[in-house]
Design an enzyme around this catalytic site. Sequence first.
Site, PDB file in Angstrom:
ATOM      1  N   THR A  33       0.866  -1.186   0.000  1.00 25.62           N
ATOM      2  CA  THR A  33       0.000   0.000   0.000  1.00 25.62           C
ATOM      3  C   THR A  33       0.900   1.233   0.000  1.00 25.62           C
ATOM      4  OG1 THR A  33      -0.220   0.382   2.391  1.00 25.62           O
ATOM      5  CG2 THR A  33      -1.679  -1.278   1.419  1.00 25.62           C
ATOM      6  N   GLY A  34       0.411   2.283  -0.672  1.00 27.43           N
ATOM      7  CA  GLY A  34       1.241   3.495  -0.782  1.00 27.43           C
ATOM      8  C   GLY A  34       2.404   3.266  -1.725  1.00 27.43           C
ATOM      9  N   ALA A  35       2.113   2.561  -2.844  1.00 23.44           N
ATOM     10  CA  ALA A  35       3.182   2.145  -3.762  1.00 23.44           C
ATOM     11  C   ALA A  35       3.603   3.247  -4.737  1.00 23.44           C
ATOM     12  CB  ALA A  35       2.716   0.920  -4.552  1.00 23.44           C
ATOM     13  N   SER A  37       4.611   6.464  -4.282  1.00 28.09           N
ATOM     14  CA  SER A  37       5.476   7.587  -3.898  1.00 28.09           C
ATOM     15  C   SER A  37       6.411   7.159  -2.763  1.00 28.09           C
ATOM     16  CB  SER A  37       4.578   8.751  -3.448  1.00 28.09           C
ATOM     17  OG  SER A  37       5.341   9.791  -2.885  1.00 28.09           O
ATOM     18  N   ILE A  39       8.680   5.939   0.087  1.00 30.04           N
ATOM     19  CA  ILE A  39       9.202   4.636   0.529  1.00 30.04           C
ATOM     20  C   ILE A  39       8.521   3.490  -0.230  1.00 30.04           C
ATOM     21  CG2 ILE A  39       9.454   3.098   2.535  1.00 30.04           C
ATOM     22  CD1 ILE A  39       9.301   5.705   4.303  1.00 30.04           C
ATOM     23  N   GLY A  40       7.199   3.594  -0.411  1.00 31.19           N
ATOM     24  CA  GLY A  40       6.443   2.524  -1.081  1.00 31.19           C
ATOM     25  C   GLY A  40       6.853   2.372  -2.536  1.00 31.19           C
ATOM     26  N   SER A 164       6.298   4.995  12.792  1.00 29.64           N
ATOM     27  CA  SER A 164       7.232   6.110  12.885  1.00 29.64           C
ATOM     28  C   SER A 164       7.937   6.090  14.233  1.00 29.64           C
ATOM     29  CB  SER A 164       6.467   7.425  12.732  1.00 29.64           C
ATOM     30  OG  SER A 164       7.310   8.491  13.108  1.00 29.64           O
ATOM     31  N   TYR A 178      -1.515  12.604  13.761  1.00 27.66           N
ATOM     32  CA  TYR A 178      -0.561  11.619  13.221  1.00 27.66           C
ATOM     33  C   TYR A 178      -0.135  10.629  14.300  1.00 27.66           C
ATOM     34  CZ  TYR A 178       3.563   9.828  10.689  1.00 27.66           C
ATOM     35  OH  TYR A 178       4.481   9.030  10.048  1.00 27.66           O
TER      36      TYR A 178
HETATM   37  N1  NAP Z   1       9.048   9.990   5.306  1.00 26.16           N
HETATM   38  C1  NAP Z   1       9.299   9.868   6.601  1.00 26.16           C
HETATM   39  O1  NAP Z   1      10.155  10.583   7.168  1.00 26.16           O
HETATM   40  C2  NAP Z   1       8.543   8.861   7.425  1.00 26.16           C
HETATM   41  C3  NAP Z   1       8.955   8.661   8.750  1.00 26.16           C
HETATM   42  C4  NAP Z   1       8.260   7.729   9.529  1.00 26.16           C
HETATM   43  C5  NAP Z   1       7.213   7.013   8.980  1.00 26.16           C
HETATM   44  N2  NAP Z   1       6.823   7.242   7.688  1.00 26.16           N
HETATM   45  C6  NAP Z   1       5.704   6.463   7.163  1.00 26.16           C
HETATM   46  O2  NAP Z   1       6.090   5.892   5.933  1.00 26.16           O
HETATM   47  C7  NAP Z   1       4.937   5.653   5.136  1.00 26.16           C
HETATM   48  C8  NAP Z   1       5.211   6.118   3.708  1.00 26.16           C
HETATM   49  O3  NAP Z   1       5.385   7.521   3.733  1.00 26.16           O
HETATM   50  P1  NAP Z   1       6.257   8.330   2.671  1.00 26.16           P
HETATM   51  O4  NAP Z   1       7.147   9.223   3.457  1.00 26.16           O
HETATM   52  O5  NAP Z   1       6.828   7.416   1.654  1.00 26.16           O
HETATM   53  O6  NAP Z   1       5.117   9.267   2.053  1.00 26.16           O
HETATM   54  P2  NAP Z   1       4.660   9.634   0.558  1.00 26.16           P
HETATM   55  O7  NAP Z   1       5.827   9.771  -0.333  1.00 26.16           O
HETATM   56  O8  NAP Z   1       3.729  10.788   0.716  1.00 26.16           O
HETATM   57  O9  NAP Z   1       3.830   8.342   0.133  1.00 26.16           O
HETATM   58  C9  NAP Z   1       2.596   8.043   0.710  1.00 26.16           C
HETATM   59  C10 NAP Z   1       1.924   6.937  -0.065  1.00 26.16           C
HETATM   60  O10 NAP Z   1       0.638   6.679   0.535  1.00 26.16           O
HETATM   61  C11 NAP Z   1      -0.383   6.760  -0.468  1.00 26.16           C
HETATM   62  N3  NAP Z   1      -1.598   7.333   0.083  1.00 26.16           N
HETATM   63  C12 NAP Z   1      -1.732   8.535   0.719  1.00 26.16           C
HETATM   64  N4  NAP Z   1      -3.010   8.770   1.016  1.00 26.16           N
HETATM   65  C13 NAP Z   1      -3.716   7.691   0.572  1.00 26.16           C
HETATM   66  C14 NAP Z   1      -5.077   7.334   0.590  1.00 26.16           C
HETATM   67  N5  NAP Z   1      -6.003   8.160   1.115  1.00 26.16           N
HETATM   68  N6  NAP Z   1      -5.455   6.156   0.059  1.00 26.16           N
HETATM   69  C15 NAP Z   1      -4.527   5.327  -0.508  1.00 26.16           C
HETATM   70  N7  NAP Z   1      -3.220   5.604  -0.539  1.00 26.16           N
HETATM   71  C16 NAP Z   1      -2.810   6.773  -0.020  1.00 26.16           C
HETATM   72  C17 NAP Z   1       0.203   7.696  -1.539  1.00 26.16           C
HETATM   73  O11 NAP Z   1      -0.340   7.384  -2.819  1.00 26.16           O
HETATM   74  P3  NAP Z   1      -1.490   8.207  -3.580  1.00 26.16           P
HETATM   75  O12 NAP Z   1      -1.227   9.663  -3.357  1.00 26.16           O
HETATM   76  O13 NAP Z   1      -1.344   7.742  -4.998  1.00 26.16           O
HETATM   77  O14 NAP Z   1      -2.757   7.737  -2.970  1.00 26.16           O
HETATM   78  C18 NAP Z   1       1.671   7.318  -1.515  1.00 26.16           C
HETATM   79  O15 NAP Z   1       1.902   6.209  -2.362  1.00 26.16           O
HETATM   80  C19 NAP Z   1       3.780   6.364   5.837  1.00 26.16           C
HETATM   81  O16 NAP Z   1       3.007   5.434   6.543  1.00 26.16           O
HETATM   82  C20 NAP Z   1       4.486   7.304   6.811  1.00 26.16           C
HETATM   83  O17 NAP Z   1       3.704   7.585   7.951  1.00 26.16           O
HETATM   84  C21 NAP Z   1       7.479   8.141   6.906  1.00 26.16           C
END
Ligand code: NAP
Length: 254
Positions: A33-35, A37, A39-40, A164, A178
């Site tokens: 899921t979240g593929a 953008s 990390i995904g 996180s 969050y």
């Molecule tokens: N980046 C960090 O520093 C960090 C730190 C700790 C934890 N995390 C966790 O890591 C995970 C990935 O985050 P990221 O930083 O890679 O963020 P990101 O680049 O914003 O990616 C988020 C992903 O989630 C999907 N998404 C968002 N809203 C959605 C919805 N309503 N329904 C379905 N899909 C949805 C987005 O795809 P679409 O927009 O196509 O729907 C995207 O593929 C998250 O759970 C975040 O809490 C991140």
Amino acid sequence: MLTSLWRHIVYPPKSVSDTKLSEAFAGKWVVVTGATSGIGEALTHRLIGAKANLFLIARNEEKLKLLCDKARENGCEARYKAIDLRQREKLNAWCKTLEEELPRVSFLFCNAGKSIKRSISSSLDRMHDFDRTMDLNYRSVVALSLALMPSLREADGRIIYTSSVSSRYPFAPGWSAYHASKCAANAWCRTARREHKKLGVKVQVAYMPLVHTPMSDVNETYKNLPAYSADEGACILLKLAMSKKFRYKPWWAI
Ligand SMILES: NC(=O)c1ccc[n+]([C@@H]2O[C@H](COP(=O)([O-])OP(=O)(O)OC[C@H]3O[C@@H](n4cnc5c(N)ncnc54)[C@H](OP(=O)(O)O)[C@@H]3O)[C@@H](O)[C@H]2O)c1
């Protein structure tokens, strides 16, 4: 120089060999899921390299299609579902079809997430912020896990949740929605771990530190801090999924 040293100490480089990835993931069905953008997306590229069969979930259909095309070109089977995981009714209806759609799943990466920074005093008329964050970061994790549990059991599978590291600390002001949603999912995963024998499915949690992605880089302060790359974030998830550990946390996290 000092920044680079700090980066190496606080964020020791992460990598994983393609051979190990192929051994663990080739030919197995993996749901991400979240593929689309961050990390995904990095995780998806790694899994394509490892010749996993992919089921990708997010909202951006165009991006999902492109990723699936790339996966097929590389010899993987690939499908996708474009869905807003916050929409309870649509998600519930789809979940009912999932077991038939995906009878064997070896890995479910619950990675989709949204962060939101807004103080409680600025949220008096914004209950929807709390609902939406909870629906995505907690409820969709549980809904997909429950729906895929029989398929995961069939494959002796695993659920890997991207949490996180901030959810392990005294909570910083502004992040109540969050943190509450991430902690709810942490609690669910920790309970599932205790029920492992009955469930027949291993549940793992990655307490992820800062990773440079479109989500975190929106914040000007975070954008300029040393952090992992999205690919390193993906390596953390993949290594956890190949290990016997319950959790990943950075060495410095209490
Ligand atoms: N980046 C960090 O520093 C960090 C730190 C700790 C934890 N995390 C966790 O890591 C995970 C990935 O985050 P990221 O930083 O890679 O963020 P990101 O680049 O914003 O990616 C988020 C992903 O989630 C999907 N998404 C968002 N809203 C959605 C919805 N309503 N329904 C379905 N899909 C949805 C987005 O795809 P679409 O927009 O196509 O729907 C995207 O593929 C998250 O759970 C975040 O809490 C991140």
